[in-house]
Design an enzyme around this catalytic site. Structure first.
Site, PDB file in Angstrom:
ATOM      1  N   ASP A   1      59.234  72.953  21.719  1.00 55.62           N
ATOM      2  CA  ASP A   1      58.410  72.083  20.885  1.00 55.62           C
ATOM      3  C   ASP A   1      57.147  72.798  20.405  1.00 55.62           C
ATOM      4  O   ASP A   1      56.476  73.478  21.189  1.00 55.62           O
ATOM      5  CB  ASP A   1      58.015  70.872  21.746  1.00 55.62           C
ATOM      6  CG  ASP A   1      57.213  69.843  20.986  1.00 55.62           C
ATOM      7  OD1 ASP A   1      57.748  69.271  20.030  1.00 55.62           O
ATOM      8  OD2 ASP A   1      56.030  69.616  21.344  1.00 55.62           O
TER       9      ASP A   1
ATOM     10  N   GLU B   1      60.944  74.923  17.459  1.00 51.65           N
ATOM     11  CA  GLU B   1      60.477  73.959  16.468  1.00 51.65           C
ATOM     12  C   GLU B   1      59.274  74.597  15.786  1.00 51.65           C
ATOM     13  O   GLU B   1      58.134  74.464  16.227  1.00 51.65           O
ATOM     14  CB  GLU B   1      60.056  72.624  17.094  1.00 51.65           C
ATOM     15  CG  GLU B   1      59.755  71.603  16.005  1.00 51.65           C
ATOM     16  CD  GLU B   1      58.598  70.637  16.283  1.00 51.65           C
ATOM     17  OE1 GLU B   1      58.461  69.654  15.542  1.00 51.65           O
ATOM     18  OE2 GLU B   1      57.811  70.875  17.222  1.00 51.65           O
TER      19      GLU B   1
HETATM   20  C1  GLC Z   1      56.679  67.850  18.007  1.00 54.68           C
HETATM   21  C2  GLC Z   1      57.523  66.616  18.278  1.00 54.68           C
HETATM   22  C3  GLC Z   1      56.708  65.376  18.051  1.00 54.68           C
HETATM   23  C4  GLC Z   1      55.476  65.419  18.924  1.00 54.68           C
HETATM   24  C5  GLC Z   1      54.683  66.701  18.687  1.00 54.68           C
HETATM   25  C6  GLC Z   1      53.600  66.890  19.700  1.00 54.68           C
HETATM   26  O1  GLC Z   1      56.364  67.976  16.668  1.00 54.68           O
HETATM   27  O2  GLC Z   1      58.686  66.640  17.494  1.00 54.68           O
HETATM   28  O3  GLC Z   1      57.455  64.219  18.311  1.00 54.68           O
HETATM   29  O4  GLC Z   1      54.665  64.302  18.661  1.00 54.68           O
HETATM   30  O5  GLC Z   1      55.527  67.842  18.797  1.00 54.68           O
HETATM   31  O6  GLC Z   1      54.135  67.149  20.969  1.00 54.68           O
END
Ligand code: GLC
Length: 537
Positions: A200, A243
């Protein structure tokens, strides 16, 4: 070179543990509920489940605010239940990856509680500043909720750094102990049997003065270290999916030379699929794909139509964002940060042709497709709920009260987010049981497309060549692998179209009324919002 690049031909399926299936009647989905529904996922034909954070958490950001990385949230079950889920999934040929927020913790995490104490030896596990003015070039991501990336902590008597909510302090990767602790977290879950991680928010691990604090060389160096460690300690078939919501060149950097993450989401292509539908031309898709650099042989993009967040419009121009908002989010309540908090089916006005067309692109553009639970049955959303809760409502298994998500005796107030109540999307209208029984349903269509795609490994691993032609309502490209080649032609307009493809002269047999083979090339005729996959010789 990993011995088994399974992720290059896999289909991923994101499901929220709290929203999938409640096995114990407390109104909250749980791990035992997921185990009950593995049969469905196997039947559907997906290969890998992506589990968003299931750790203990105050749940102020859907679990992306972790307070104990080595636990399972008590609402969902136990670490033992997770071991059973992994085992049961593997027996059905389903892999499972865990979503690991490594950029930040919750402010309720014991590391942060300790770090804020005056004189704490753990102070430098997080990022502090006296004035709260450092790194002014870093953008604010949760624009609708936060005014600064710094928040004053009266206990620590300093400001701490956070790229997301103020209750999510960023870990300090300049402290080597942090990187080590995170590797230990990974080992814990890999030992339990996870097939890898979605990492993430990885662009933001390090901060440096005079930069926007994204994609820094130090961040890439740490991710390479993670990769090396996992390859060495666990063999080669665990996967790292970054991500990194970035423009193509910066996003591709997360593959390194094949020595960093195996996968990264292709964020920029996603909104352009919707733009193509609205504009009835494919110029934006073609441009972004041409701007996407080649990636190492062992790596793969992850492509998607929707996920648990808002449909992000960070990777488009200001003008395109206004256009997307005008078309797809005319009501202000459906806008969030720089995006749109709606599900796939309502976005396209429940138009089956548009749903099929978007899936046709998802299954043939370069990358592994990632489905979001419920989209395969055309689930709706609820914009009366706060933040992103409206796209995280319970899976609709049947037409009964509570949609078969939980027992019908359960008090509706215990089910949060509540089951979608909008007329066109209520469980009676969209549910798994009815659609499984109906050969013409969206669900059976998605399932049969997944089966067709399985017979086309070139869609996962093949070359990708966009064909030049003069009709910009049609995207035409060839996916090739060894002696196999498939032409994909997609008409994003509301009108029938034809394309003349000179380079395919002699490569398709006539025999189909929509194909005209002449000495100057191939002419393909395609109906409104339709796509074709054609085998080439
Ligand atoms: C990522 C996740 C999201 C979350 C963010 C902070 O973008 O997909 O849902 O709020 O990280 O952790």
């Amino acid at each position: 070179m990993p011995p088994n690049p399974w992720y290059r031909t896999a289909t991923f399926y994101e499901l929220l543990p709290r929203a999938f299936r409640d096995s114990n009647g407390d109104g909250v989905g749980d791990l035992a509920g997921i185990i009950e529904r593995l049969e469905y996922l196997e039947w559907l034909g997906v290969d890998c489940i992506w589990l968003p954070p299931f750790f203990d958490s105050p749940l102020r950001d859907g679990g992306y605010d972790v307070s104990d990385y080595l636990s399972v949230h008590p609402d969902l079950g136990t670490v033992e239940d997770m071991a059973q889920l992994l085992d049961a999934g593997h027996r059905r040929g389903l892999r499972v990856i865990a979503d690991l927020p490594i950029n930040h913790t919750s402010d309720a995490h014991p590391w942060f509680r300790e770090a804020r104490m005056p004189g704490s030896p753990m102070r430098n596990w997080y990022v502090w500043d006296e004035t709260g003015s450092r790194y002014p070039e870093a953008r604010i991501i949760f624009l609708d909720y936060e005014a600064s990336n710094w928040t004053w902590d009266p206990v620590a008597e300093a400001n701490y750094w956070h790229r997301f909510y103020h209750h999510q302090p960023d870990l300090n990767y300049d402290n080597p102990e942090v990187g080590e602790a995170v590797l230990d977290v990974m080992r814990f879950w890999l030992d339990l049997g996870f097939d890898g991680f979605r990492l993430d928010a990885v662009p933001y691990l390090y901060e440096r003065d005079g930069t926007n604090c994204e994609n820094l060389p130090e961040t890439h160096a740490y991710l390479k270290r993670v990769r090396r460690t996992i390859d060495e300690e666990y063999g080669g078939d665990r996967v790292l999916l970054a991500e990194a919501n970035q423009w193509p060149i910066d996003a591709a950097a997360y593959f390194g030379d094949g020595d960093e993450c195996h996968m990264n989401f292709h964020f920029p292509v996603m909104p352009r699929l919707y733009m193509a539908l609205a504009r009835e031309h494919v110029r934006d898709i073609v441009k972004i794909l041409r701007d996407t650099p080649p990636i190492p042989e062992t790596c793969q993009w992850g492509i998607f139509l929707r996920n648990h967040d808002e449909l992000t419009l960070e990777m488009v121009t200001d003008e395109d964002r206004e256009f997307m908002w005008d078309v797809y989010a005319p009501e202000p309540a459906s806008r969030l940060n720089l995006g749109i908090r709606r599900r796939l089916t309502p976005l396209v006005g429940n138009d089956r042709r548009a749903l099929e067309l978007l899936h046709g692109l998802l299954f043939s553009l370069p990358g592994s497709p990632i489905l979001y639970y419920g989209d395969e049955i055309g689930m709706g959303d609820d914009i009366s709920l706060p933040d992103r809760d409206g796209v995280r409502t319970p899976m609709q298994w049947d037409g009964s009260l509570h949609a078969g998500f939980t027992g019908s005796g359960v008090d509706a107030a215990a089910v949060y987010p509540p089951i979608v109540a909008a007329e066109a999307y209520r469980p009676e209208q969209a549910n798994v049981a009815a659609q499984r029984a109906d050969p013409g349903s969206l669900l059976n269509w998605v399932r049969s497309m997944l089966a067709v795609r399985r017979e086309h490994p070139e869609m996962g691993r093949g070359t990708f060549e966009i064909l030049e032609h003069d009709n910009d309502a049609v995207l035409a490209f060839v996916r090739g692998m060894g002696s196999r080649a498939t032409l994909v032609a997609v008409n994003v307009s509301e009108h029938p179209q034809a394309v003349h493809l000179p380079s395919l002269a002699g490569r398709v047999e006539a025999g189909d009324a929509d194909l005209i083979v002449d000495p100057t090339g191939l002419i393909v005729q395609i109906g409104p919002l339709e796509f074709r996959w054609l085998r080439l010789s």
